[in-house]
Design a protein around this motif. Sequence first.
Motif, PDB file in Angstrom:
ATOM      1  N   MET A 221       0.822  -1.212   0.000  1.00 52.26           N
ATOM      2  CA  MET A 221       0.000   0.000   0.000  1.00 52.26           C
ATOM      3  C   MET A 221       0.855   1.261   0.000  1.00 52.26           C
ATOM      4  O   MET A 221       0.533   2.253  -0.647  1.00 52.26           O
ATOM      5  N   GLN A 222       1.974   1.224   0.719  1.00 51.10           N
ATOM      6  CA  GLN A 222       2.741   2.452   0.941  1.00 51.10           C
ATOM      7  C   GLN A 222       3.897   2.660  -0.023  1.00 51.10           C
ATOM      8  O   GLN A 222       4.443   3.764  -0.109  1.00 51.10           O
ATOM      9  N   HIS A 223       4.260   1.616  -0.778  1.00 56.76           N
ATOM     10  CA  HIS A 223       5.541   1.690  -1.484  1.00 56.76           C
ATOM     11  C   HIS A 223       5.615   2.858  -2.479  1.00 56.76           C
ATOM     12  O   HIS A 223       6.588   3.591  -2.524  1.00 56.76           O
ATOM     13  N   LEU A 224       4.574   3.066  -3.252  1.00 55.00           N
ATOM     14  CA  LEU A 224       4.639   4.122  -4.266  1.00 55.00           C
ATOM     15  C   LEU A 224       4.713   5.502  -3.610  1.00 55.00           C
ATOM     16  O   LEU A 224       5.528   6.345  -3.996  1.00 55.00           O
ATOM     17  N   HIS A 225       3.861   5.709  -2.644  1.00 51.06           N
ATOM     18  CA  HIS A 225       3.852   6.990  -1.948  1.00 51.06           C
ATOM     19  C   HIS A 225       5.219   7.277  -1.327  1.00 51.06           C
ATOM     20  O   HIS A 225       5.764   8.372  -1.449  1.00 51.06           O
TER      21      HIS A 225
ATOM     22  N   PHE C 140      -6.460  -4.152 -23.639  1.00 51.57           N
ATOM     23  CA  PHE C 140      -6.289  -4.625 -22.266  1.00 51.57           C
ATOM     24  C   PHE C 140      -5.268  -5.752 -22.159  1.00 51.57           C
ATOM     25  O   PHE C 140      -5.043  -6.288 -21.083  1.00 51.57           O
ATOM     26  N   ASN C 141      -4.659  -6.077 -23.286  1.00 49.29           N
ATOM     27  CA  ASN C 141      -3.576  -7.049 -23.257  1.00 49.29           C
ATOM     28  C   ASN C 141      -2.218  -6.384 -23.061  1.00 49.29           C
ATOM     29  O   ASN C 141      -1.182  -7.029 -23.165  1.00 49.29           O
ATOM     30  N   TYR C 142      -2.255  -5.081 -22.801  1.00 54.77           N
ATOM     31  CA  TYR C 142      -1.011  -4.381 -22.468  1.00 54.77           C
ATOM     32  C   TYR C 142      -0.947  -4.220 -20.952  1.00 54.77           C
ATOM     33  O   TYR C 142      -1.980  -4.060 -20.289  1.00 54.77           O
ATOM     34  N   PRO C 143       0.281  -4.231 -20.393  1.00 54.71           N
ATOM     35  CA  PRO C 143       0.416  -4.174 -18.930  1.00 54.71           C
ATOM     36  C   PRO C 143       0.408  -2.743 -18.382  1.00 54.71           C
ATOM     37  O   PRO C 143       0.742  -1.795 -19.103  1.00 54.71           O
ATOM     38  N   THR C 144      -0.018  -2.600 -17.141  1.00 51.63           N
ATOM     39  CA  THR C 144       0.109  -1.303 -16.459  1.00 51.63           C
ATOM     40  C   THR C 144       1.363  -1.367 -15.590  1.00 51.63           C
ATOM     41  O   THR C 144       1.364  -1.977 -14.537  1.00 51.63           O
ATOM     42  N   LEU C 145       2.401  -0.730 -16.066  1.00 53.82           N
ATOM     43  CA  LEU C 145       3.705  -0.872 -15.412  1.00 53.82           C
ATOM     44  C   LEU C 145       3.956   0.140 -14.307  1.00 53.82           C
ATOM     45  O   LEU C 145       4.707  -0.125 -13.377  1.00 53.82           O
ATOM     46  N   THR C 146       3.368   1.318 -14.437  1.00 51.28           N
ATOM     47  CA  THR C 146       3.566   2.329 -13.391  1.00 51.28           C
ATOM     48  C   THR C 146       2.222   2.973 -13.061  1.00 51.28           C
ATOM     49  O   THR C 146       1.236   2.785 -13.770  1.00 51.28           O
ATOM     50  N   TRP C 147       2.228   3.781 -12.023  1.00 49.80           N
ATOM     51  CA  TRP C 147       1.025   4.483 -11.617  1.00 49.80           C
ATOM     52  C   TRP C 147       0.517   5.395 -12.741  1.00 49.80           C
ATOM     53  O   TRP C 147      -0.683   5.569 -12.933  1.00 49.80           O
TER      54      TRP C 147
END
Lengths: 233, 96, 371
Positions: A221-225, C140-147
């Motif tokens: 939960m905290q890692h990104l923040h 939707f077959n592509y990944p979400t790698l970062t926020w």
Amino acid sequence: MTAALALGDDALVLSHRLGEWAGHAPVLEEEVALANIALDLLGQARVLLSLAGDEDELAFLREERAFRNVQLVEQPNGDFAHTIARQLYFSVYQRGLYEQLAAGGGDFAGLAAKAVKEVAYHQDHATHWTLRLGDGTEESHQRMQRGVDALWRFTGELFQPVEGVEIDWPSLHTDWLATVTGVLQQATLTVPTGPGSGAWTAGAGRQGIHTEPFGRMLAEMQHLHRSHPGASW
Amino acid sequence: MSSSTDWPLWEVFVRSRRGLSHTHAGSLHAPDAEMALRNARDLYTRRSEGVSIWVVPSTEITASSPDEKDSFFEPAGDKPYRHPTFYEIPEGVKHL
Amino acid sequence: MAAVTADQTTQGQARGTAQATAGGPDGPAGADVAQQAAFDAAVAADERIEPRDWMPDAYRASLVRQMAQHAHSEIIGMQPEANWISRAPSLRRKAILMAKVQDEAGHGLYLYSAAETLGTSREEMLDKLHAGRQRYSSIFNYPTLTWADVGAIGWLVDGAAITNQVPLCRCSYGPYARAMVRICKEESFHQRQGYELLLTLGRGTPGQRAMAQDAVNRWWWPSLMMFGPPDDASAHSAQSMTWKIKRHSNDELRQRFVDICVPQAEALGLTLPDPDLRWNEERGHHDFGAIDWTEFQEVLKGNGPCNEQRLTQRRRAHEEGAWVRDAAASYALKHPAPTRHAHAPAHITEAPHTEMHQAEMHTPPNAEATA
């Protein structure tokens, strides 16, 4: 603001656990139902934590030992029956607690009066599912019984007095037991008889003593923040 | 392997606010009426769209057929005297 | 009027499936000709086709294919974003993301509900999805790698979806059009939250800015592919446009999307990863580079980075949920209505028959199609 942290952490942590169901629920309708409950709880957590300080600092920058939630809410989801058992135990508790808070007229009366309506629905949801799983098939009965039994030892802690709120804890406990017993019996389940808490004198969640899975939950939960100190999101 | 016991389909009707009729919102699956109501609440009123919900098993609804459209609905079309605009009223006459 | 009478006598069923009359292979005969004509006239007049109306088999099949694919896309589309719920970096973002992923489940349900009016059960559609026999959007077959991917999905993927979906609110099939009206209304926050998320990153630390640019670099081209193959290579486009299931061509919508995105990217302070992207005064549109359709075809075939993962998770959720669905069905059999009705007396006494009939007439429900 011990009480705001205790109640806020309960809501935050349970919301997080329910959020882990997203994309994994047993039926699509239940995706929506579980997310509704998670969002209610997250809303409550944000109000409560904001009473105690900055909601994000409190959620993302405290160490595990500083969290004041009961151990019940941090327990991993397990199967759907396990999650429902956790929901039943907690929602019945939270409803009783918030009803008293709402009636008490103290600092938490306003938010409790709003939250108690949400929590009543959570209890309703948990009750309906406990009945269906307990009195459904042989397999669901066994799973539900396992969930109810496994989580029983985390229920005693719910009735440890929390500093800063005026609650009649013994009657909260009595009412909780009566309600839970009624639901379990109607669901053809056996009411657990073991102790409601462990033997360790160090205490439990309200004292910042948590179970091992909680540390990993917080790490995620905290890692990104924490990876971007001082950043806004 | 999928479940052998598929939940039945329910039609959902939502009253958006007091004073209005329930209108058809859509359908969903639920094992029974109680759960259907709850699923309907969760699905169709997430944004405060309702103050009351009906759920009806889809199989319990009898609907008119499009094949009967003409015999059902056309005969009403040539009876304009049912409508107030059919009648001529002298200019200036009020409250009619 | 004679034709109508003929309809009534020959069309014993609601489906409008081919009658065993003397129609040649080239087309329908007798009553079907009249039905086809009535259908064509209704579509031409921009009227809606409703569940029990006669419709050509191919129209029905095309709708089921498209609506099922659309519903599946919502459901599979939950996964890449749900991937970040547990790591959302603020409580506000966590709430937004949870609500958005929940909406996607809801939208999947609206669409399955609309598709079920054509007599195809949700179970059947899910089985086909799980067996890989019905598709979902390749994006939707592509990944979400970062926020930042959460932001890029909201801005670009949802933006492309909205560009595609808004015309569907006027689709010739009533239940689909109604579902889309609801979905478009609800989705208006999806794109905005993504844009706002990227905006915040763009104005943030160098690390956040880099994250945002990287996400846009990765999601831009796949988003353009969401509009489907170029018009001259699209298998279903032309017929769907005649039927008014679709109202604009793939290329037309893609161009519209590019034109919308360019100034939005500028406002974000981010660049779109296309060196050939520039304003063409003459056309009044932006020119853009060639899309790598080989990648598109490969992902479609199942060779994308996440095809296997997405379908496996979906199948597992369904399989692991079987005992729950069975339990509730079994409970319903054991406990007939009265005990359950006792919880909601107001609900029952409140429903007068006359009003119910009105409701039916206004909005023919699914029951029609399954009758």
